[in-house]
Structure formats: structure tokens, C-alpha cells
Design a protein around this motif. Structure first.
Motif, PDB file in Angstrom:
ATOM      1  N   ARG A 121      54.515   2.147  -1.488  1.00 21.31           N
ATOM      2  CA  ARG A 121      53.496   3.059  -2.025  1.00 21.31           C
ATOM      3  C   ARG A 121      53.921   4.499  -1.761  1.00 21.31           C
ATOM      4  N   PRO A 122      53.383   5.448  -2.511  1.00 19.79           N
ATOM      5  CA  PRO A 122      53.727   6.862  -2.285  1.00 19.79           C
ATOM      6  C   PRO A 122      52.999   7.443  -1.069  1.00 19.79           C
ATOM      7  N   GLU A 123      53.327   6.891   0.094  1.00 19.32           N
ATOM      8  CA  GLU A 123      52.726   7.315   1.353  1.00 19.32           C
ATOM      9  C   GLU A 123      53.816   7.330   2.431  1.00 19.32           C
ATOM     10  N   ALA A 124      53.678   8.226   3.393  1.00 19.63           N
ATOM     11  CA  ALA A 124      54.697   8.367   4.446  1.00 19.63           C
ATOM     12  C   ALA A 124      54.800   7.129   5.333  1.00 19.63           C
ATOM     13  N   GLU A 125      53.706   6.572   5.705  1.00 22.99           N
ATOM     14  CA  GLU A 125      53.707   5.431   6.643  1.00 22.99           C
ATOM     15  C   GLU A 125      53.452   4.129   5.891  1.00 22.99           C
ATOM     16  N   THR A 126      54.463   3.677   5.146  1.00 18.26           N
ATOM     17  CA  THR A 126      54.341   2.416   4.419  1.00 18.26           C
ATOM     18  C   THR A 126      55.664   1.662   4.500  1.00 18.26           C
ATOM     19  N   ASN A 144      54.511  11.967  -9.046  1.00 19.05           N
ATOM     20  CA  ASN A 144      53.285  12.718  -8.808  1.00 19.05           C
ATOM     21  C   ASN A 144      53.724  14.029  -8.146  1.00 19.05           C
ATOM     22  N   ASP A 146      54.271  14.964  -5.148  1.00 18.96           N
ATOM     23  CA  ASP A 146      55.150  14.879  -3.984  1.00 18.96           C
ATOM     24  C   ASP A 146      56.109  13.694  -3.974  1.00 18.96           C
ATOM     25  N   TRP A 147      55.833  12.672  -4.757  1.00 18.91           N
ATOM     26  CA  TRP A 147      56.602  11.429  -4.710  1.00 18.91           C
ATOM     27  C   TRP A 147      57.089  11.031  -6.104  1.00 18.91           C
ATOM     28  N   TRP A 158      59.014   4.072  -4.018  1.00 18.65           N
ATOM     29  CA  TRP A 158      58.683   5.493  -4.003  1.00 18.65           C
ATOM     30  C   TRP A 158      59.477   6.237  -2.944  1.00 18.65           C
ATOM     31  N   GLN A 160      60.120  10.544  -1.458  1.00 20.05           N
ATOM     32  CA  GLN A 160      59.637  11.912  -1.553  1.00 20.05           C
ATOM     33  C   GLN A 160      60.530  12.700  -2.515  1.00 20.05           C
TER      34      GLN A 160
END
Length: 174
Positions: A121-126, A144, A146-147, A158, A160
């Protein structure tokens, strides 16, 4: 009959001149951001369609070949257009003129960070589905703010946007 005094006439002339100047400035600004041949934005990113592409000093076959791009799907940035020729630059800033038939609108990017995690997912902690090595070329799918979602080596995920070359910081893709 309506008449204008000298002061009103000068004010009217100044207003017309200002409007004309702003209109011309807006046209010039628009022209600078669009290619004169394709009317597409400049600069913009594309990829190398061929596995070999001559990079020339000028926009014709009579100009000297400075070097040859040999990496198919490599992202390139188009900075100018002239007829069937596009001035491009690569990740290192090297550039020249390439015939448009050797370029593709398929978007790719180059990974700029070694062992970059390809996140679910477009998240740092995944969780990461894979890790991409420095210099890997990946297909760009969506972005998006940022990602960006990439496809590389049979994996999707995804990363960054700041860790990629071949996509602008403000670019959004669906």
C-alpha cells in the motif's frame, strides 16, 4: 455623441496596452510549456522504444551521432521538439536529438535508491512484496502526490515518488 477628454483617452490607451501586453505574455508563457509540433507539455517523460537509438547533435540524420542509447524502456525527458525529432536527456543529464519513432509514450522510471521496498500500500509502514535494486527500470502505473505504483520483474507495488527518476514531483496519474 460621446466624447472623451485627453486624460480619459490616455487612461483608456494605457488600459488597452496593459491588456494586450498581458495577453501576449500569457501566449508566450503557454508556448514555452507546450511543444510546437505535438502541443504536448514540455518537459515531459517518455521511454525508449528501441534497444538502440542514435543520439545526434542536431535534429536531422545529417547531424553527427554523439552516442547511442542501448537500454530499451529507459525513461527519457523530452525538452524540445523540431519536426520528427525530440531533444531528450537521460537520468545523468546527457542528451541530444532522437527521432520520434524511437520513443514510446509508455511510462517507465529508474529506481534511485538501492533495495527500495515495493510496498503493498502507499504507506511508509507496510509490508514489502519485493525490493528493487538501484538502477532498475520499472513500468509506471499510477501516482498520487507522494507515491507511485510500479510493475517490475513480475511484482507490483508502491514506492515513494522521491526515490524515482522519470516522474515529476507534481505529477498525478490514475
Amino acid at each position: 455623441m460621446f466624447t472623451l477628454g485627453r486624460k480619459s483617452l490616455v487612461s483608456l490607451a494605457a488600459a488597452l496596452l496593459l491588456a494586450l501586453t498581458n495577453s501576449v505574455a500569457a501566449e508566450v508563457q503557454t508556448d514555452q510549456k507546450r511543444g510546437p509540433v505535438t502541443n504536448l507539455p514540455l518537459p515531459r517523460y517518455v521511454s525508449l522504444k528501441a534497444s538502440k537509438a542514435n543520439v545526434r547533435r542536431g535534429p536531422s540524420r545529417t547531424h553527427r551521432i554523439d552516442w547511442v542509447f542501448t537500454r530499451k524502456s529507459m525513461p527519457l525527458q523530452i525538452t524540445a521538439e523540431y519536426g520528427h525529432w525530440r531533444r531528450v536527456r537521460d537520468i545523468e543529464g546527457a542528451g541530444g536529438w532522437v527521432h520520434y519513432s524511437l520513443l514510446s509514450g509508455v511510462r517507465t522510471v529508474i529506481v534511485q535508491k538501492d533495495m527500495l521496498p515495493l510496498a503493498i500500500r502507499p504507506e511508509a509502514e507496510t509490508q514489502a512484496t519485493a525490493h528493487l535494486e538501484l538502477g532498475v527500470i520499472a513500468k509506471l502505473e499510477e501516482c498520487n502526490p507522494d507515491w507511485c505504483r510500479l510493475k517490475a520483474g513480475g511484482y507490483k507495488g508502491w514506492v515513494q515518488k522521491s526515490d524515482l527518476w522519470g516522474v515529476s514531483a507534481e505529477e498525478i496519474r490514475d
